[in-house]
Write an enzyme that holds these catalytic residues in place. Structure first.
Site, PDB file in Angstrom:
ATOM      1  N   GLY A  96       1.197  30.201 -22.309  1.00 13.67           N
ATOM      2  CA  GLY A  96       1.930  28.994 -21.936  1.00 13.67           C
ATOM      3  C   GLY A  96       2.985  28.702 -22.983  1.00 13.67           C
ATOM      4  N   LEU A  97       3.850  27.784 -22.682  1.00 11.18           N
ATOM      5  CA  LEU A  97       4.933  27.429 -23.596  1.00 11.18           C
ATOM      6  C   LEU A  97       4.405  26.826 -24.895  1.00 11.18           C
ATOM      7  CD1 LEU A  97       7.348  25.747 -21.023  1.00 11.18           C
ATOM      8  CD2 LEU A  97       7.773  27.916 -22.209  1.00 11.18           C
ATOM      9  N   SER A  98       5.233  26.851 -25.919  1.00  8.19           N
ATOM     10  CA  SER A  98       4.907  26.159 -27.161  1.00  8.19           C
ATOM     11  C   SER A  98       4.738  24.675 -26.864  1.00  8.19           C
ATOM     12  CB  SER A  98       6.046  26.360 -28.175  1.00  8.19           C
ATOM     13  OG  SER A  98       5.792  25.640 -29.359  1.00  8.19           O
ATOM     14  N   GLY A  99       3.642  24.095 -27.328  1.00  9.73           N
ATOM     15  CA  GLY A  99       3.386  22.682 -27.069  1.00  9.73           C
ATOM     16  C   GLY A  99       2.676  22.418 -25.753  1.00  9.73           C
ATOM     17  N   SER A 100       2.285  23.482 -25.054  1.00  6.69           N
ATOM     18  CA  SER A 100       1.636  23.296 -23.746  1.00  6.69           C
ATOM     19  C   SER A 100       0.198  22.808 -23.867  1.00  6.69           C
ATOM     20  CB  SER A 100       1.664  24.608 -22.957  1.00  6.69           C
ATOM     21  OG  SER A 100       0.935  25.625 -23.636  1.00  6.69           O
ATOM     22  N   GLY A 101      -0.417  23.036 -25.031  1.00  9.69           N
ATOM     23  CA  GLY A 101      -1.803  22.628 -25.224  1.00  9.69           C
ATOM     24  C   GLY A 101      -2.757  23.801 -25.357  1.00  9.69           C
ATOM     25  N   LYS A 102      -2.211  25.006 -25.505  1.00 10.12           N
ATOM     26  CA  LYS A 102      -3.058  26.207 -25.605  1.00 10.12           C
ATOM     27  C   LYS A 102      -4.078  26.098 -26.723  1.00 10.12           C
ATOM     28  CE  LYS A 102       0.323  29.059 -26.318  1.00 10.12           C
ATOM     29  NZ  LYS A 102       1.342  28.011 -26.350  1.00 10.12           N
ATOM     30  N   SER A 103      -3.608  25.826 -27.930  1.00  9.84           N
ATOM     31  CA  SER A 103      -4.506  25.794 -29.092  1.00  9.84           C
ATOM     32  C   SER A 103      -5.520  24.660 -28.986  1.00  9.84           C
ATOM     33  CB  SER A 103      -3.698  25.652 -30.389  1.00  9.84           C
ATOM     34  OG  SER A 103      -2.914  26.808 -30.612  1.00  9.84           O
ATOM     35  N   SER A 147       2.862  34.527 -25.611  1.00  8.29           N
ATOM     36  CA  SER A 147       2.944  35.814 -24.884  1.00  8.29           C
ATOM     37  C   SER A 147       3.827  35.670 -23.645  1.00  8.29           C
ATOM     38  CB  SER A 147       1.554  36.338 -24.526  1.00  8.29           C
ATOM     39  OG  SER A 147       0.729  35.362 -23.940  1.00  8.29           O
TER      40      SER A 147
END
Length: 200
Positions: A33-40, A107
């Site tokens: 997902g995009l940077s800031g999407s909440g992945k981490s 990615s």
């Protein structure tokens, strides 16, 4: 040393034995997902839940990996591809050790995610699309990266000056507009339980 002089060494204790020992089916949950999407954020919450369930996990996070294993790589398309390739190889090793791997990386390219999928056995790669719009990610901008990218201070920034190719048919689709962190984790856990990743 020539590659022709390198021979794969087969271990006596293999993936199946590690899996039986840990009472789980190893896999990689590949968050994209995009940077800031909440992945981490979601990845950390998921690992916490799995830990509470006595599951054996390891979390690979994009920023952390670039402090060590991939600190020699930049953010050009070529370096992004190599970054994901290395993470794919590390994920494969952890799967062989019987672990549930949680990988949180932008990615951005479908072809790179497909390469990782093909590195592991069928069913061992679970693509988790953290679907958050560019507008929302920019509003969040927790690291101030979008602001810098808009000013031209960061080149090849995904979503701004470099493309993001969203998954076409991910195993798990998380819409952060509709789902809370807890609901997102519940969805992933339900998927894993239904397919017996957690009850091997």
């Amino acid at each position: 040393m020539s590659q022709t002089n390198i021979v794969w060494h087969h271990h006596y204790v293999a993936k199946d034995q590690h899996s039986i020992q840990k009472y789980q089916r190893p896999c990689v949950l590949w968050f994209t997902g995009l940077s800031g999407s909440g992945k981490s954020t979601i990845a950390n919450a998921l690992e916490t839940r799995l830990y509470e369930m006595s599951k054996h996990t390891y979390l690979l996070d994009g920023d952390n990996i670039r402090h060590g294993l991939n600190k020699d790589l930049g953010f050009s398309d070529k370096d992004r591809i190599e970054n994901i390739r290395r993470i794919g190889e590390v994920s494969r090793l952890f799967i062989d050790a019987g672990l549930i791997v949680i990988s949180a990386f932008i990615s951005p390219f479908r072809s790179d995610r497909q390469i990782v999928r093909e590195l592991v056995d069928e069913g061992d790669f679970i693509e988790v699309f953290i679907d958050t719009s560019l507008e929302i990610c920019e509003k969040r901008d927790p690291k101030g990266l979008y602001k810098k990218a808009r000013k031209g201070e960061i080149l090849s920034f995904t979503g701004i000056s470099s493309p993001y190719e969203a998954p076409v048919s991910p195993e798990i689709h998380i819409s952060t507009i509709e789902m809370s962190i807890e609901q997102s984790v519940d969805t992933i856990i339900a998927y894993m339980q239904k397919r017996e990743y957690l009850d091997a």
